[in-house]
Motif scaffolding. Sequence first.
Motif, short mmCIF file in Angstrom:
data_model
loop_
_atom_site.label_atom_id
_atom_site.label_comp_id
_atom_site.label_asym_id
_atom_site.label_seq_id
_atom_site.Cartn_x
_atom_site.Cartn_y
_atom_site.Cartn_z
N VAL A 75 -4.54 -0.30 -5.33
CA VAL A 75 -3.16 0.09 -5.13
C VAL A 75 -2.23 -1.12 -5.13
N TYR A 76 -2.60 -2.17 -4.41
CA TYR A 76 -1.75 -3.35 -4.26
C TYR A 76 -2.00 -4.41 -5.33
N THR A 77 -3.09 -4.32 -6.04
CA THR A 77 -3.66 -5.35 -6.91
C THR A 77 -4.31 -6.42 -6.03
N PRO A 78 -5.36 -7.09 -6.54
CA PRO A 78 -5.98 -8.16 -5.75
C PRO A 78 -4.98 -9.25 -5.37
N LEU A 79 -4.07 -9.59 -6.31
CA LEU A 79 -3.07 -10.61 -5.99
C LEU A 79 -2.19 -10.15 -4.84
N GLY A 80 -1.78 -8.87 -4.84
CA GLY A 80 -0.92 -8.36 -3.79
C GLY A 80 -1.58 -8.40 -2.43
N LEU A 81 -2.84 -7.97 -2.35
CA LEU A 81 -3.55 -8.03 -1.07
C LEU A 81 -3.69 -9.46 -0.59
N ASP A 82 -4.02 -10.36 -1.50
CA ASP A 82 -4.17 -11.77 -1.13
C ASP A 82 -2.84 -12.34 -0.65
N TRP A 83 -1.75 -11.90 -1.27
CA TRP A 83 -0.41 -12.37 -0.88
C TRP A 83 -0.11 -11.96 0.56
N VAL A 84 -0.40 -10.71 0.89
CA VAL A 84 -0.15 -10.24 2.26
C VAL A 84 -1.08 -10.96 3.23
#
Length: 910
Positions: free
Chosen positions: A863-872
């Motif tokens: 849902v968030y993309t791996p990059l998005g989860l890592d960013w959070v």
Amino acid sequence: MARHEATGGTRGARYEGYEAYEGGSPEAERRRFEKLTRELMRTRRTRPGGADSPGAPQLLRPFRAKAALGVENARLRFRDDLPPELCVGYARPGAEYPAVVRLSSASGTERHDTTPDLHRMAVRVQAGPEETHDLLATSFPVSHAADVHEFVAFAKATAGAGSTVEKAFGLFVRLPLAVGWATADRMRRNVRIATRHTVGSLARETFWSRGAILWGPAGPVRYQLRPAPGGTAAPPPDRGDPDYLDRELAMRLSTGDIAFELCVQRYLDDRRTPVEDGSVEWRESDAPVVPVAVLTVPCQDLDSARARAAARRVELLTFNPWHTTEEFRPLGNLNRARKAAYEVAAAHRLGLRLPATEPGPTAEPGATAEPPPTALLPVPVRAAFDLPVRAAFGLVNRCVPWHRLPDPLGLLGPDALGRTLRRLGLLDAAPPEAPAHPDPAPAPAGERPRVARRDGARMDGARRDVAGAAAGRRLSPVHRPDLIHVPHPATVSERLLHRERFRPATSLNVLAAAWTHFQSPDWVDAASHRWDGTQVYGGAGPRLEEGHLPLGPGGVPPIGSPGAWWLGLSAMHTLFAREHEAVCEALRRTHPAMDGESVHHTARLVVSALIAKIHTVEWIPAILATEVLDLGSKTNWQGPPAHWLSRLGLWLFEASASTGGPRGVPDHPGVPFALAEEFMTVYRTHPLVPDDIELCDHRFGRRSRSLGFDEVRGAAAEAVMRKTGLADALYSFGIAHPGAITLGNCPRALRRFERDGELLDLPVAELMRARRRGVPRYNDFRARLGRARIRSFEELSPDQDTVARLEEVYASVNEIDTMVGLFAENPPEGSAFSETAFHVLLLMATRRIQDDRLLTVDFRPEVYTPLGLDWVEKSSMTSVILRHCPELAGVLPRGASPFAPWRPMAPSLS
């Protein structure tokens, strides 16, 4: 049950005399149904794989029923010789409508097609732009249950039955104890007969509605969908092919159409054609079958890319017999129960409430896998510990407050308190719908809303997720018209709230005040109930012009309220608009094939989750600055510390706390999530706002100018921001203290607050808001949260001047306004909020995460993309500031939140 007469009112159709409501009224029945729905959903979680047993009528659509067909291009055409008495609404001679058709098994697990099972047909007829009719039918003419009570009893009796012995015990021991031997025998017989038939082709099966619906003036009918005359017979079942029903349908449709006749049986009397008893068959010898229409699924290739895409879209639809008009209103106990249950079931089926496991390589985007059965095993263990642990901490807290306990035990104290408070329940402020009324089907959601947040859109079927929606209730309202002006709110404001001298909160900086306002940007009304970034993404979304927010009418950015806009909001919005652009740029680099809309919505997910994380992990520990709450807030997001006692205790009686919110299970109590009115009363933190702002140069530490609050509010704010720059604005806030949340500290500027051309004294408006909305006065407020009532003014505050002022304004302690009492309390050491306020903040801060699927079950890379989860995961308020203002690295506090006082730069002598 008592007969209850009702009419459709302005909606038209009459249905009096046909229905008998439990408890004597629709309202009483609705309350019973809601309780039964909760029982049923708990029962589902104990079933292996969440499936219903064979033969169970689908009061709730199963989590993962095996679909054999899903098409969007079917047609329903009414007969030219439709009997005149059946011509009503969309049922007109020769009328033809597009339809969606879904054929599936009735159980909730993927089974071999030769396994005994019921099958289901769901049809959605699009009779007009805003008129739909959902027809749901099953391959057996009656239900095993006469009403919803028998349905739930059967589900509970067979819950968790995996082996033959367990099933037999449920059916022959638990079920008779619940419903009686005769009823249990009839239910078992119906299930046995229903599942005995082996299907050769779903195109040659007949499907019955079981329950009745109104057919306008013609009265109740039951309908059936039977194979139209002609067509080839069903082939023998291919017992070697687990999916032969799917393949047989595909072969039929590859060479020709499939057609079903829609037929109705008309009501005669309560004995031969009962409306309230779903277990009695309407015999054709009594109620002849009347063909009224033909449903045609046209010839097509089900293996084509277009057909597969259509089938996926059909799987996302939520069929409900109440998606219709009043003229075709569902009738009977089971159908009325469906109204309460289907909305809940739709969320479960779409994966909105169950925890996610690791998805397989073929998982569809946005789909949520079911939990392994082992994930459910600790629940009884935790339940056994729940009551004694809460009771023990209740006794301990009478002697030693939770904030004075050693850290490991102290961490369990607020958690036990939170469990106790949640048992009070969030009350639904909206009146329940009774009697139930039909509604058109919602527009197909598609995948985007499942993986995106949108302004003004409901989430998971909840009614109050949108910005500006009504508040919920945790305490039942107490309306006292005789005390609405006692004492007069202007007197309370002048004597107890007005700032005579500024009292600083020395453990915080003004960024903490700006952040608080950023979470609810309007001084009067709340923003969205969820952490969905509405304050950043409202309207057209975040846009920047040369690094600054564009101006709208009146010189204020279009995302802001002119009266409430000030330099602190401008700084926060500018900072997170830049953060949004940074996330977008990173997504474009990492996922070059992602389209612009997907980039925007994914970035919004990331930024919204980051805001929730900052609030939970950094702002709450700063403003409730105790070691226990610092641990507790971080536990709320990222799980408990390594200490074995904390981990064991939290595991025993708080499932989600053992992993942290974004890795836990969504928690949906019985009503839709909403910020509670009591939370909004507690969250009135206007004393944090200073009366003036000193703007300083972060490079040399020099003060550039001092401005009153009115000079940094409204249109003036953006002019100051452009001249000062974001870095200096953040630095100026970082080294200055906000006001303390206490009596006599409301800022002067907010006593002359302009809203819609009217000047308001904001404290007066807030006192009147609480009184008019029935927020209990302070002593009742305490008592309903489980705290001891105060018996004297001295018990509220040790300060004699405060006591004297309270006695001057209020005739007794029972008249004290809640906001006044909260401000008067001495908070725990290091905390900006009072103990009573903490009770409400604890409850809502936790549920705001736990009730949001995009912060729990769907907080995952698909849902968030791996990059998005890592960013959070890797970001914080400090990293956000440094990403956009790296020059501030030398002044941010070390080892503390950026909401704590910054290190001021020594003024340069040059």
